[in-house]
Scaffold this motif. Sequence first.
Motif, PDB file in Angstrom:
ATOM      1  N   SER A 203      37.409  29.715  50.855  1.00 42.95           N
ATOM      2  CA  SER A 203      36.335  29.915  49.892  1.00 42.95           C
ATOM      3  C   SER A 203      36.889  29.752  48.475  1.00 42.95           C
ATOM      4  O   SER A 203      38.111  29.705  48.260  1.00 42.95           O
ATOM      5  CB  SER A 203      35.747  31.313  50.045  1.00 42.95           C
TER       6      SER A 203
ATOM      7  N   TRP B   4      36.928  32.001  46.213  1.00 45.31           N
ATOM      8  CA  TRP B   4      37.686  33.200  45.862  1.00 45.31           C
ATOM      9  C   TRP B   4      39.064  33.191  46.512  1.00 45.31           C
ATOM     10  O   TRP B   4      40.040  33.643  45.910  1.00 45.31           O
ATOM     11  CB  TRP B   4      36.892  34.452  46.255  1.00 45.31           C
ATOM     12  N   GLN B   5      39.164  32.673  47.721  1.00 48.69           N
ATOM     13  CA  GLN B   5      40.478  32.559  48.365  1.00 48.69           C
ATOM     14  C   GLN B   5      41.380  31.598  47.601  1.00 48.69           C
ATOM     15  O   GLN B   5      42.573  31.846  47.438  1.00 48.69           O
ATOM     16  CB  GLN B   5      40.312  32.106  49.817  1.00 48.69           C
TER      17      GLN B   5
ATOM     18  N   ALA C 117      42.516  33.327  44.400  1.00 41.57           N
ATOM     19  CA  ALA C 117      43.547  34.321  44.682  1.00 41.57           C
ATOM     20  C   ALA C 117      44.899  33.649  44.929  1.00 41.57           C
ATOM     21  O   ALA C 117      45.945  34.136  44.481  1.00 41.57           O
ATOM     22  CB  ALA C 117      43.133  35.169  45.883  1.00 41.57           C
TER      23      ALA C 117
END
Length: 360
Positions: free
Chosen positions: A66, A68-69, A72
């Motif tokens: 995703s 967000w992954q 990160a």
Amino acid sequence: MMPPRQVLVVVTRRIGDVLLATPLIRSLRRAWPQTRIDALVFAGTEGVLAANPDVRRVITIAERPSLWQHLALFARIARRYDIALSLVPSDRPTLYAAIAGRWRAGLVVDAPKHRWKKWLLNRWTAFDNLNVHTVLMNLKLTEPLDIPPCHEVVVAWHAADEAHVSALLAARGDNRPYAVLHLYPKFNYKMWRDEAWLECARALAARRFALVLTGSADPHERAYVGRLAAAMPGAIDLAGQLTLAQAACLLARARLYIGPDTALTHMAAASGVPTIAFYGPTDPVKWGPWPQRYPGPGNPWRRTGSQMRGNVCLIQGVQACAPCLNEGCDRHVASFSDCLLGLPASRVIAAAESLSGGNP
């Protein structure tokens, strides 16, 4: 080049690709013993590096992450490394290396539409997907680093893995030398026939081999292995019971290994066990198992014909079109390959007799 403090090796592909990156990682370790080496791989492939003594830390990213992954990951690796190396010529691995390393190198397809990737790297090496074995392709990145290449594919395990394997083998109550059969590749286009496996198992049992069957924890794979195990009296079914490190330990103790084009076949070849690998549409020049102690610098395999190198016997599919370089006769991974389906068990049995001297 001064020894770097930290290096990141990016190899976001399948388990076999990660395993075949270990010669480059070992080259880094031997040249720079104090350097901290990390690897960035797809989640689910990290097990092949779990016991690798050359790697400090394995970082994982989902195969389809995703936003967000991704963010990160970028926060975790951004400019944290003195050197970042991309061993996969596609977009994302090159971008990961560009974000992670203050100095970057990688493999790039030398074609106009891939030219933008060169601008992300300090040094790039033209990727040859046809005539250079994957081990040798990865080792080309030692050249801009000015370090000597090491051609060793590394399989390793911990003491706890050895204890687990010892317990499983002791439980079978059979101290005969054993042959490992890896029955199930991930994709149909690498499959052999059930009847051929059973014929091969009967021949090995008649020659006093114990039979050990390996496989992953995937439910379809376990069911397949279990069904054939039921037709092989006395076979011990370890599908789903071993990590990759434990499988490496199991292989190192075997007297013989037989399997299709899978990561475990590459591990068997690297462990030194006499290995029979049957290949259909896959190109041995690029993806043949790297025999233990094969020194390079040339490819170990020709493109066509059954061959023997070191501890590995590579048996090619029977059709004249092999290797076609397609994923099955219908050109998708769920299709089957006639060159493998038609491969007679007698050829594999003869190779097993030759490698074992007729006896375990």
